[in-house]
Design an enzyme around this catalytic site. Sequence first.
Site, PDB file in Angstrom:
ATOM      1  N   THR A 133      -2.881 -31.743 -61.184  1.00  0.00           N
ATOM      2  CA  THR A 133      -4.071 -32.533 -60.879  1.00  0.00           C
ATOM      3  C   THR A 133      -4.071 -33.758 -61.785  1.00  0.00           C
ATOM      4  OG1 THR A 133      -5.140 -30.348 -60.818  1.00  0.00           O
ATOM      5  CG2 THR A 133      -6.567 -32.267 -60.515  1.00  0.00           C
ATOM      6  N   PRO A 134      -4.000 -34.979 -61.239  1.00  0.00           N
ATOM      7  CA  PRO A 134      -3.993 -36.152 -62.121  1.00  0.00           C
ATOM      8  C   PRO A 134      -5.327 -36.307 -62.850  1.00  0.00           C
ATOM      9  CG  PRO A 134      -4.089 -36.810 -59.810  1.00  0.00           C
ATOM     10  CD  PRO A 134      -3.934 -35.320 -59.814  1.00  0.00           C
ATOM     11  N   GLY A 200      -8.320 -25.103 -58.110  1.00  0.00           N
ATOM     12  CA  GLY A 200      -9.498 -25.058 -58.971  1.00  0.00           C
ATOM     13  C   GLY A 200     -10.324 -23.813 -58.706  1.00  0.00           C
ATOM     14  N   GLU A 230      -9.229 -16.928 -51.934  1.00  0.00           N
ATOM     15  CA  GLU A 230      -8.645 -16.337 -53.143  1.00  0.00           C
ATOM     16  C   GLU A 230      -9.480 -15.160 -53.644  1.00  0.00           C
ATOM     17  OE1 GLU A 230      -7.767 -19.543 -55.834  1.00  0.00           O
ATOM     18  OE2 GLU A 230      -6.882 -18.200 -57.315  1.00  0.00           O
ATOM     19  N   ASP A 308       1.038 -19.527 -62.718  1.00  0.00           N
ATOM     20  CA  ASP A 308       0.846 -20.039 -64.084  1.00  0.00           C
ATOM     21  C   ASP A 308       1.580 -19.108 -65.049  1.00  0.00           C
ATOM     22  OD1 ASP A 308      -1.591 -22.112 -63.739  1.00  0.00           O
ATOM     23  OD2 ASP A 308      -2.007 -20.349 -62.511  1.00  0.00           O
TER      24      ASP A 308
HETATM   25  P1  IMP Z   1      -2.890 -28.752 -63.639  1.00  0.00           P
HETATM   26  O1  IMP Z   1      -3.299 -29.125 -62.240  1.00  0.00           O
HETATM   27  O2  IMP Z   1      -1.494 -29.168 -63.973  1.00  0.00           O
HETATM   28  O3  IMP Z   1      -3.889 -29.215 -64.652  1.00  0.00           O
HETATM   29  O4  IMP Z   1      -2.826 -27.155 -63.699  1.00  0.00           O
HETATM   30  C1  IMP Z   1      -3.923 -26.330 -64.049  1.00  0.00           C
HETATM   31  C2  IMP Z   1      -4.997 -26.310 -62.986  1.00  0.00           C
HETATM   32  O5  IMP Z   1      -4.477 -25.635 -61.828  1.00  0.00           O
HETATM   33  C3  IMP Z   1      -6.237 -25.500 -63.345  1.00  0.00           C
HETATM   34  O6  IMP Z   1      -7.209 -26.256 -63.997  1.00  0.00           O
HETATM   35  C4  IMP Z   1      -6.748 -25.071 -61.979  1.00  0.00           C
HETATM   36  O7  IMP Z   1      -7.524 -26.095 -61.419  1.00  0.00           O
HETATM   37  C5  IMP Z   1      -5.517 -24.952 -61.161  1.00  0.00           C
HETATM   38  N1  IMP Z   1      -5.112 -23.553 -60.990  1.00  0.00           N
HETATM   39  C6  IMP Z   1      -4.188 -22.868 -61.685  1.00  0.00           C
HETATM   40  N2  IMP Z   1      -4.096 -21.604 -61.205  1.00  0.00           N
HETATM   41  C7  IMP Z   1      -4.975 -21.510 -60.197  1.00  0.00           C
HETATM   42  C8  IMP Z   1      -5.334 -20.462 -59.295  1.00  0.00           C
HETATM   43  O8  IMP Z   1      -4.839 -19.317 -59.305  1.00  0.00           O
HETATM   44  N3  IMP Z   1      -6.331 -20.764 -58.402  1.00  0.00           N
HETATM   45  C9  IMP Z   1      -6.905 -21.989 -58.315  1.00  0.00           C
HETATM   46  N4  IMP Z   1      -6.564 -22.980 -59.126  1.00  0.00           N
HETATM   47  C10 IMP Z   1      -5.620 -22.744 -60.054  1.00  0.00           C
HETATM   48 ZN    ZN Z   2      -2.528 -21.561 -57.914  1.00  0.00          ZN
END
Ligand code: IMP
Ligand code: ZN
Length: 353
Positions: A133-134, A200, A230, A308
């Site tokens: 997410t930017p 998110g 989910e 993750d």
């Molecule tokens: P980023 O987009 O690189 O910041 O990765 C982390 C973000 O991915 C978190 O803040 C969540 O918004 C999203 N995220 C990670 N795992 C999940 C999930 O299992 N469900 C929904 N969103 C997730």
């Molecule tokens: Zn995910």
Amino acid sequence: MPSKAISSPIAGPAKAALSALSSTQIAFLQRLPKAELHAHLNGSIPLAVLQDLARDHAARCASPSTSDIVVSGIERLQAGVQLDQIGDFFGLFPAIYALTATAPALRRATRSVLEHFLDGPAPQVTYLELRTTPKENEHMTRREYLEIVLEEVERYTAEQAALIVSLDRRMDGEVAEHVVGLSAQLRREGRRVVGVDLCGDPMAGDVTVFSECFSAAKDAGLGVTLHIAETEQNSAAETLQLLSCGPTRLGHATFLNDDAKKVVHTDEMCIEICLTSNLLCKTVGTLDDHHIRYYLAHDHPIAICTDDVLPFRTSMIGEYALLMAPKPLGLALTEQEIARVAQMSMDSRFRVA
Ligand code: IMP
Ligand code: ZN
């Protein structure tokens, strides 16, 4: 290409499954061509790299309260997070975001994630679609954020790595539109953006805000994958609304009713399956109850993914071990069945045209 790859320690279900396999079985899993299609950048940073970033952060951080959040966040990750419900999971990210807020830190984090999946003598995967997410802050704009991540992704070939840009369910329509516009623009400029995602906190936001964004993304030639259904609390109406946006892949899709399943089968939407993530977030009780068994029984396209690796303390080989290990540690699939699943992940990549 760098050859070292730092990984986070593996624990929990993936470790137990791996320890039930022989070295020949593990070698089989490592050799399989496979694609990681659902890995969030800030959730995949190796713990050792995060600890380094925390030391740099402590050295330059003026505010003791920010340092406290970071220190306690890292301690939780180090000890192995216990999640009572999925909502607890999202509380881990503010500490990580404090550490990846500057350009050099974001670059280092991204590089280490790519190395973890793609480098070393036995790479975890053949191909990685990394998503993020930017974020906009005092150090960078959203475009600069994406450019840093893309520069790292593009150190690899198009057969190895690409980027999916995530929209967060908390974004308002204007920001979401801006992010999709940026993604389309970068793609037009020949950058390796292959898709968009919606992620998110699954209970946050109103998904109707995003419909137009996804159709704009598709018009720009981008793939669309959505975190969907989910939790049990995600309504059937919300799920159908998201499906009506015409995604080609779905994240989790744990609680689909028959109407939703019909759409998923008709349009052959690939389901991104994250076994450990679902078990630790307690959206699925046991492997035996996992919806992967329904999709396997229907020979429906799926992709095994990690989600993750940092908080879930897993790896791609660990997730494949969950397919192979004898019950109850795994699903006891045959080598032939596992090879078919791996091939499905390769077939479900968003390709750069
Ligand atoms: P980023 O987009 O690189 O910041 O990765 C982390 C973000 O991915 C978190 O803040 C969540 O918004 C999203 N995220 C990670 N795992 C999940 C999930 O299992 N469900 C929904 N969103 C997730
Ligand atoms: Zn995910």
